[in-house]
Design an enzyme around this catalytic site. Structure first.
Site, PDB file in Angstrom:
ATOM      1  N   ASP A   1      -5.139   4.669  40.905  1.00  0.00           N
ATOM      2  CA  ASP A   1      -5.132   5.982  41.557  1.00  0.00           C
ATOM      3  C   ASP A   1      -5.491   5.831  43.037  1.00  0.00           C
ATOM      4  O   ASP A   1      -6.613   5.471  43.371  1.00  0.00           O
ATOM      5  CB  ASP A   1      -6.172   6.884  40.867  1.00  0.00           C
ATOM      6  CG  ASP A   1      -6.262   8.245  41.538  1.00  0.00           C
ATOM      7  OD1 ASP A   1      -5.455   9.114  41.192  1.00  0.00           O
ATOM      8  OD2 ASP A   1      -7.134   8.423  42.411  1.00  0.00           O
TER       9      ASP A   1
ATOM     10  N   HIS B   1      -3.690  16.873  46.967  1.00  0.00           N
ATOM     11  CA  HIS B   1      -5.050  16.325  47.022  1.00  0.00           C
ATOM     12  C   HIS B   1      -6.151  17.382  47.005  1.00  0.00           C
ATOM     13  O   HIS B   1      -7.182  17.206  46.361  1.00  0.00           O
ATOM     14  CB  HIS B   1      -5.179  15.487  48.305  1.00  0.00           C
ATOM     15  CG  HIS B   1      -6.284  14.475  48.257  1.00  0.00           C
ATOM     16  ND1 HIS B   1      -6.154  13.216  48.768  1.00  0.00           N
ATOM     17  CD2 HIS B   1      -7.531  14.539  47.756  1.00  0.00           C
ATOM     18  CE1 HIS B   1      -7.280  12.553  48.585  1.00  0.00           C
ATOM     19  NE2 HIS B   1      -8.132  13.337  47.973  1.00  0.00           N
TER      20      HIS B   1
ATOM     21  N   LYS C   1      -1.726  10.681  46.111  1.00  0.00           N
ATOM     22  CA  LYS C   1      -1.959  12.101  46.417  1.00  0.00           C
ATOM     23  C   LYS C   1      -1.434  12.402  47.800  1.00  0.00           C
ATOM     24  O   LYS C   1      -1.401  11.507  48.653  1.00  0.00           O
ATOM     25  CB  LYS C   1      -3.462  12.420  46.395  1.00  0.00           C
ATOM     26  CG  LYS C   1      -4.144  11.979  45.136  1.00  0.00           C
ATOM     27  CD  LYS C   1      -5.633  12.252  45.147  1.00  0.00           C
ATOM     28  CE  LYS C   1      -6.298  11.410  44.095  1.00  0.00           C
ATOM     29  NZ  LYS C   1      -6.520  10.006  44.506  1.00  0.00           N
TER      30      LYS C   1
ATOM     31  N   TYR D   1      -6.006   7.360  51.946  1.00  0.00           N
ATOM     32  CA  TYR D   1      -6.899   6.214  51.718  1.00  0.00           C
ATOM     33  C   TYR D   1      -6.495   5.009  52.574  1.00  0.00           C
ATOM     34  O   TYR D   1      -7.284   4.074  52.738  1.00  0.00           O
ATOM     35  CB  TYR D   1      -6.879   5.747  50.258  1.00  0.00           C
ATOM     36  CG  TYR D   1      -7.362   6.725  49.206  1.00  0.00           C
ATOM     37  CD1 TYR D   1      -7.805   8.004  49.509  1.00  0.00           C
ATOM     38  CD2 TYR D   1      -7.382   6.342  47.867  1.00  0.00           C
ATOM     39  CE1 TYR D   1      -8.231   8.868  48.523  1.00  0.00           C
ATOM     40  CE2 TYR D   1      -7.809   7.201  46.876  1.00  0.00           C
ATOM     41  CZ  TYR D   1      -8.226   8.466  47.206  1.00  0.00           C
ATOM     42  OH  TYR D   1      -8.639   9.308  46.210  1.00  0.00           O
TER      43      TYR D   1
END
Ligand code: A2P
Length: 284
Positions: free
Chosen positions: A50, A117, A80, A55
């Site tokens: 995930d 998100h 996301k 990120y």
């Protein structure tokens, strides 16, 4: 719902796709470290990763998948999308870039799941992102679409215009100190699978007496108690670690069972919004 019995066990999503019962979380894992951690996780049996477009490690997740040599069909990759781009078409292109980062630019690449998100972007932006996700779902570039940090109000409003319903997941901050019971009950009622992020409460509760007592009674770590609690609640936990030993141990949660009393004691730790480390959703 029975508790999964191995790291490769899957849950069946509302659209018939299968999701491995534990995901490997990579939030805040720097790119080079993320590659190593994902390889370690895949090597010890995780089959679900995930990540998120904010990120900064989607490409390394994809690289780990290719370097692992594991058949892509055995894996479940989720990411996301954080920001809407001002139109459905622009958001579609933006999401497509995530798919291509994860798949190293293959034209026909797919991602197993993409989530919106954060509902804090606003209802107009949520709708734009959902319609873009629905397009990519119809084009078979995404196998499942879902949401994260969405409360009851956000989901109720989304249901009015959604063609794809229910979402394949609502990913929430969930651990014994932050159980978000109202939105979890709503998700159950709507058939929306619930994923648990920060299932280890970011290791901030390792000294909690109840947690330590339960861990000692089973001869396991406090992190294993928390992953197992999440599974027995029917969530899909997404523990994160960049330490190979912890990565392996956090997923060794199939040779013990928390008793009803253990579960009740852990359930009793809920602090509502005050127990949240990241975000307790608004249900307005
Ligand atoms: P590290 O990456 O150094 O292992 P969560 O999944 O709740 O977000 O928690 C992630 C945090 O918990 C990270 O800081 C991670 O650090 C730490 N962590 C993960 N597994 C363990 C463990 N078994 N024991 C202690 N800390 C852990």
């Amino acid at each position: 719902m029975s508790t999964p019995d191995s790291l490769q066990s899957t849950i069946i999503l509302p659209n018939g796709q299968k999701m491995p019962c534990i995901g490997f979380g990579v939030w805040a894992s720097p790119p080079e470290q993320c590659l190593k951690s994902c390889l370690a996780a895949l090597g010890c049996g995780y089959r679900h990763i995930d990540t998120g477009d904010c990120y900064g490690n989607e490409a390394e997740v994809g690289q780990a998948v290719r370097e692992s040599g594991i058949d892509r069909k055995e894996l479940f990759l989720a990411t996301k999308v954080l920001m809407a781009q001002g139109s459905v078409e622009r958001s579609r292109e933006h999401i497509l870039a995530s798919i291509q980062r994860l798949a190293a630019q293959q034209e026909d690449a797919y991602v197993d799941m993409i989530l919106i998100h954060n509902a804090a972007v606003g209802d107009v932006e949520i709708k734009e992102l959902w319609l873009a996700l629905e397009q990519l779902y119809a084009e078979k570039r995404i196998r499942c679409i879902g949401v994260s940090n969405h409360g009851i109000g956000h989901l109720t409003r989304m249901k009015q215009y959604a063609s794809v319903w229910p979402p394949s997941a609502n990913q929430l901050e969930l651990h014994p100190w932050c159980q978000q019971r109202e939105v979890v009950a709503y998700c159950r009622q709507e058939g929306i699978p619930v994923q648990a992020y920060s299932p280890l409460a970011r290791n901030t509760k390792a000294n909690d007496e109840t947690l330590q007592d339960i861990a000692a009674s089973h001869g396991i770590t406090t992190a294993q108690v928390l992953v197992r609690w999440s599974l027995q609640k029917g969530f899909v936990p997404l523990p994160k670690s960049d330490n190979p030993e912890r990565i392996a141990k956090n997923a060794k949660v199939f040779d013990f069972t928390l008793t009803d009393e253990d579960m009740q004691r852990l359930d009793g730790l809920d602090q509502g919004k005050a127990g949240s480390l990241v975000l307790a959703v608004s249900n307005e």
